[in-house]
Design a protein around this motif. Structure first.
Motif, PDB file in Angstrom:
ATOM      1  N   GLN A 145      25.665  10.415  76.001  1.00  9.71           N
ATOM      2  CA  GLN A 145      25.836  10.808  76.830  1.00  9.71           C
ATOM      3  C   GLN A 145      24.331  11.946  77.125  1.00  9.71           C
ATOM      4  OE1 GLN A 145      27.382   8.974  79.402  1.00  9.71           O
ATOM      5  NE2 GLN A 145      28.117   7.773  77.403  1.00  9.71           N
ATOM      6  N   PRO A 146      23.927  11.114  78.313  1.00 14.08           N
ATOM      7  CA  PRO A 146      22.521  12.504  78.734  1.00 14.08           C
ATOM      8  C   PRO A 146      22.851  13.566  78.462  1.00 14.08           C
ATOM      9  CG  PRO A 146      23.131  10.340  80.715  1.00 14.08           C
ATOM     10  CD  PRO A 146      24.310  10.524  79.642  1.00 14.08           C
ATOM     11  N   ALA A 147      23.871  14.278  78.463  1.00 14.82           N
ATOM     12  CA  ALA A 147      23.857  15.671  78.885  1.00 14.82           C
ATOM     13  C   ALA A 147      23.750  16.390  78.392  1.00 14.82           C
ATOM     14  CB  ALA A 147      25.543  15.917  79.528  1.00 14.82           C
ATOM     15  N   ASP A 148      24.098  15.419  76.701  1.00 13.58           N
ATOM     16  CA  ASP A 148      24.529  15.465  75.295  1.00 13.58           C
ATOM     17  C   ASP A 148      23.143  15.295  74.316  1.00 13.58           C
ATOM     18  OD1 ASP A 148      27.167  16.300  75.564  1.00 13.58           O
ATOM     19  OD2 ASP A 148      27.804  14.374  74.864  1.00 13.58           O
ATOM     20  N   ALA A 194      16.303  13.829  80.190  1.00 14.74           N
ATOM     21  CA  ALA A 194      15.379  14.668  79.835  1.00 14.74           C
ATOM     22  C   ALA A 194      15.197  16.291  80.187  1.00 14.74           C
ATOM     23  CB  ALA A 194      13.736  13.652  80.415  1.00 14.74           C
ATOM     24  N   GLU A 195      16.246  16.374  81.542  1.00 12.78           N
ATOM     25  CA  GLU A 195      15.879  17.263  81.269  1.00 12.78           C
ATOM     26  C   GLU A 195      16.314  17.990  80.489  1.00 12.78           C
ATOM     27  OE1 GLU A 195      14.798  19.115  83.994  1.00 12.78           O
ATOM     28  OE2 GLU A 195      13.912  17.135  85.143  1.00 12.78           O
ATOM     29  N   ALA A 196      17.852  17.292  79.686  1.00 10.09           N
ATOM     30  CA  ALA A 196      18.082  18.251  78.572  1.00 10.09           C
ATOM     31  C   ALA A 196      17.515  18.605  77.612  1.00 10.09           C
ATOM     32  CB  ALA A 196      19.771  17.229  78.062  1.00 10.09           C
ATOM     33  N   LEU A 197      16.693  18.136  77.274  1.00  8.76           N
ATOM     34  CA  LEU A 197      15.270  18.309  75.872  1.00  8.76           C
ATOM     35  C   LEU A 197      14.931  19.404  76.998  1.00  8.76           C
ATOM     36  CD1 LEU A 197      16.131  15.426  74.199  1.00  8.76           C
ATOM     37  CD2 LEU A 197      13.939  14.891  73.995  1.00  8.76           C
ATOM     38  N   ILE A 198      14.473  19.356  77.692  1.00  8.62           N
ATOM     39  CA  ILE A 198      13.263  20.849  78.577  1.00  8.62           C
ATOM     40  C   ILE A 198      14.142  21.578  78.239  1.00  8.62           C
ATOM     41  CG2 ILE A 198      12.194  21.588  80.168  1.00  8.62           C
ATOM     42  CD1 ILE A 198      11.303  18.432  81.057  1.00  8.62           C
ATOM     43  N   SER A 199      15.216  21.969  78.864  1.00  3.27           N
ATOM     44  CA  SER A 199      16.169  23.113  78.667  1.00  3.27           C
ATOM     45  C   SER A 199      16.219  23.288  77.898  1.00  3.27           C
ATOM     46  CB  SER A 199      17.325  23.165  79.080  1.00  3.27           C
ATOM     47  OG  SER A 199      18.266  22.029  78.359  1.00  3.27           O
ATOM     48  N   HIS A 200      15.461  22.918  76.146  1.00  3.26           N
ATOM     49  CA  HIS A 200      16.035  23.677  74.707  1.00  3.26           C
ATOM     50  C   HIS A 200      14.887  23.484  74.611  1.00  3.26           C
ATOM     51  CE1 HIS A 200      20.323  21.960  75.042  1.00  3.26           C
ATOM     52  NE2 HIS A 200      20.309  23.306  74.105  1.00  3.26           N
ATOM     53  N   PRO A 204      10.305  16.277  76.442  1.00  6.04           N
ATOM     54  CA  PRO A 204      10.508  15.364  76.190  1.00  6.04           C
ATOM     55  C   PRO A 204       9.357  13.855  76.266  1.00  6.04           C
ATOM     56  CG  PRO A 204      11.241  15.218  78.298  1.00  6.04           C
ATOM     57  CD  PRO A 204      10.577  16.787  77.495  1.00  6.04           C
ATOM     58  N   THR A 205       8.223  13.984  75.772  1.00  5.38           N
ATOM     59  CA  THR A 205       6.691  13.212  76.079  1.00  5.38           C
ATOM     60  C   THR A 205       7.287  11.556  76.763  1.00  5.38           C
ATOM     61  OG1 THR A 205       6.059  14.785  74.571  1.00  5.38           O
ATOM     62  CG2 THR A 205       4.346  12.858  75.429  1.00  5.38           C
ATOM     63  N   VAL A 206       8.074  11.744  75.322  1.00  4.44           N
ATOM     64  CA  VAL A 206       8.419   9.144  75.175  1.00  4.44           C
ATOM     65  C   VAL A 206       9.342   9.322  76.268  1.00  4.44           C
ATOM     66  CG1 VAL A 206       7.915   7.393  74.647  1.00  4.44           C
ATOM     67  CG2 VAL A 206       7.085   8.737  73.525  1.00  4.44           C
ATOM     68  N   ARG A 207       9.403   8.692  77.725  1.00  8.17           N
ATOM     69  CA  ARG A 207      11.055   8.581  78.034  1.00  8.17           C
ATOM     70  C   ARG A 207      10.810   6.967  77.877  1.00  8.17           C
ATOM     71  NH1 ARG A 207       8.375  12.585  80.268  1.00  8.17           N
ATOM     72  NH2 ARG A 207       7.835  11.533  82.093  1.00  8.17           N
ATOM     73  N   SER A 208      11.509   6.304  77.180  1.00 12.17           N
ATOM     74  CA  SER A 208      11.076   4.911  77.077  1.00 12.17           C
ATOM     75  C   SER A 208      13.173   3.838  77.356  1.00 12.17           C
ATOM     76  CB  SER A 208      11.194   4.877  75.802  1.00 12.17           C
ATOM     77  OG  SER A 208      11.023   3.055  74.770  1.00 12.17           O
TER      78      SER A 208
END
Lengths: 359, 359
Positions: A145-148, A194-200, A204-208
């Motif tokens: 899930q995106p949030a995870d 992507a936001e979830a990665l940024i918050s950590h 997220p350079t690649v968003r495919s």
């Protein structure tokens, strides 16, 4: 390299119309370029290095593949930038093969859980493999899930992997009218992941994303990369989804009428040539571009039962018919080669080099 | 000949349990022998010369195949008595190939119309090919109506062909409870067709039928020959039709758990390993013998989504699972080889020599 035969083989066999193929390649490349997206087409559809090279010539940055063995075959053929868009499980031997690949090409793979990220990090032993976190955007297959996505990215980074972004396959685009909704879901899921990665503090350079039925709606303000596969050939599913017309289908199966009963004819391309794929919404087991109102009612291994409209003259035994398979990825994976046609003449044969490369 | 690997390859791959295979071979041979029927098994199921030789060792009189190219591969491997149970259309090149086969093996083929009988007679140019008239016994695919078999036989004889009998495939046995009815229809159709030949003074020496789900009911007072194919391996269709138990399934696909969501696991054997066949009455895309209440809800090219019963513990990532494919003929035709197992150890590999031989 196989040489071109002077005459066609016995049916059933696959042909690819080079003019249509080139238009599809060009359109796919232009679609991505106009929207500022990178194209990394999925080569599991064709499994042919010659065709992969045409994709690179048309501007693709690299290829997507589904398995380590497909990646090995394409690496052997000279491809040096491959994304295995799959949550590859690093068994001992498969991990060794991935480390071998990473020594000679730029390799990316997917992860979709904390456990798989930890296992992959341990198994790759510091090999330079980039990782994308797979996100479920509504197809409900693999993917977190995106949030995870953040937790998975953190686990991957802690396990020594180089996390470069997130990806999804909006496969729920494969339903009538589903393309636009799938594209919106794709944008929403990738954005949240992507936001979830940024918050950590992981970039997220690649968003495919991308699939052939949804690519027209893919959101270039969210995505950086598209991975369509079927667009090079198209197929009956794409025709029935409204993604393309018969004139845009480059791969067809050539078959012969072997039997007739009333307005039904039996042709010699069955499930072992066409593939048995049939979505619930499909009107049959493939389509005939010359007889758009005909339907393939039944399929055995070497028989397709084609029901002709009452108005059509029933073709003679021995007549050749062209069939557009439902799902071209499955069709290609049944064939050892296909015949490349320009202006009706066979000009080349391409070996399906990665046929059956499932591991 | 490939040599036996010391360890298993990466998943997905096919294994055949030799003990179960030998029991299936023996049972198939005994079933036919006890009822005074000749066994001519359909080798399109396995496409493996080693396995065809085991069938001959168990008393089969020869093999059945579906295509000229399959027959060529088996003839190259030393088989000298082959029936191509198909209304083969004699295009110029295919007719030449059939004449070539007839020079080196005992060859039989099917015809199912006056036109195809005439075309075949002209194209074979007196080559010693025996012909069986194909009859529709209710499957409604190829085959003439039984009453018309006489006219086809007469046309074939007039075209210079040696007509030796009639055959049918009672494929409507592939529906729950359909085996017995299909066997009765088979007996009725073959009986009527044989009478039709006799009324034209053509002796129906060979009266051939059989399918794995109907063979228990095949009428030995009418038939002389059975052509089951699937019985050597069995598959999920046979289990769900009640034709066999899981203990009688000799071929399985080995897969690995790559992802988990709730009580669903994703394994790495998708449609490119299992095949996409799914009859309307099937409960899913294959079965798991160790988890008989699990169901394969969805299939992509490299993903099978397995729903586990709530009572089951969800297996860890990396766990190996055995899958029984729905339709084993399609599964085998996707693989280049399979691994022969005895007592859990790989003892041999068999090349699927006639894989993809559709022409």
């Amino acid at each position: 390299m196989p040489t071109a035969p002077s005459t066609a083989p016995d049916t059933p066999y696959l042909t690819v119309d080079l003019d249509i193929l080139e238009r599809n390649l060009q359109r796919g490349a232009e679609d991505a370029r106009e929207r500022g997206l990178v194209l990394r087409p999925h080569a599991k559809t064709h499994k042919v290095p010659e065709l992969g090279r045409l994709q690179l010539e048309h501007g693709a940055v690299g290829l997507t593949l589904a398995t380590v063995s497909e990646a090995e075959i394409f690496a052997d053929a000279g491809f040096d930038d491959i994304f295995i868009a799959y949550p590859v499980w690093p068994s001992e031997s498969r991990a060794a093969r991935m480390r071998g690949l990473a020594e000679r090409i730029a390799l990316r793979v997917g992860v979709d859980s904390v456990e798989s990220a930890q296992a992959l990090g341990a198994a790759l032993q510091g090999a330079p493999v980039e990782v994308l976190v797979e996100v479920d955007s509504g197809h409900h297959r693999s993917g977190v899930q995106p949030a995870d996505a953040g937790a998975v990215a953190v686990a991957a980074a802690r396990a020594g992997l180089h996390v470069v972004g997130v990806f999804t396959f909006p496969g729920h685009s494969y339903t009538p009218g589903g393309g636009e909704r799938a594209a919106r879901d794709e944008a929403s899921a990738i954005s949240e992941a992507a936001e979830a990665l940024i918050s950590h503090r992981i970039d997220p350079t690649v968003r495919s994303g991308g699939s052939t039925p949804s690519r027209a709606g893919s959101d270039s303000t969210v995505l950086t990369e598209l991975r369509p596969g079927v667009y090079v050939f198209n197929d009956a599913q794409q025709v029935e989804l409204g993604t393309c017309s018969f004139d845009e289908v480059s791969l067809t199966v050539q078959a012969t009428v072997v039997s007739r009963v009333g307005h039904d004819v039996i042709v010699d391309a069955g499930s072992k040539a066409l593939g048995a794929d049939r979505a619930a919404w499909a009107t049959g087991f493939g389509r005939l571009p010359e007889l758009p109102d005909a339907r393939i009612l039944a399929l055995s291994e070497h028989h397709a039962t084609v029901r002709l409209p009452e108005v059509e003259t029933v073709p003679e035994l021995g007549t050749m018919m062209r069939i557009v398979p439902n799902h071209v990825c499955s069709t290609v994976n049944l064939a050892d080669e296909f015949f490349v046609v320009r202006g009706g003449a066979i000009v080349d044969t391409w070996e399906v080099a990665a046929r059956g490369a499932n591991s």
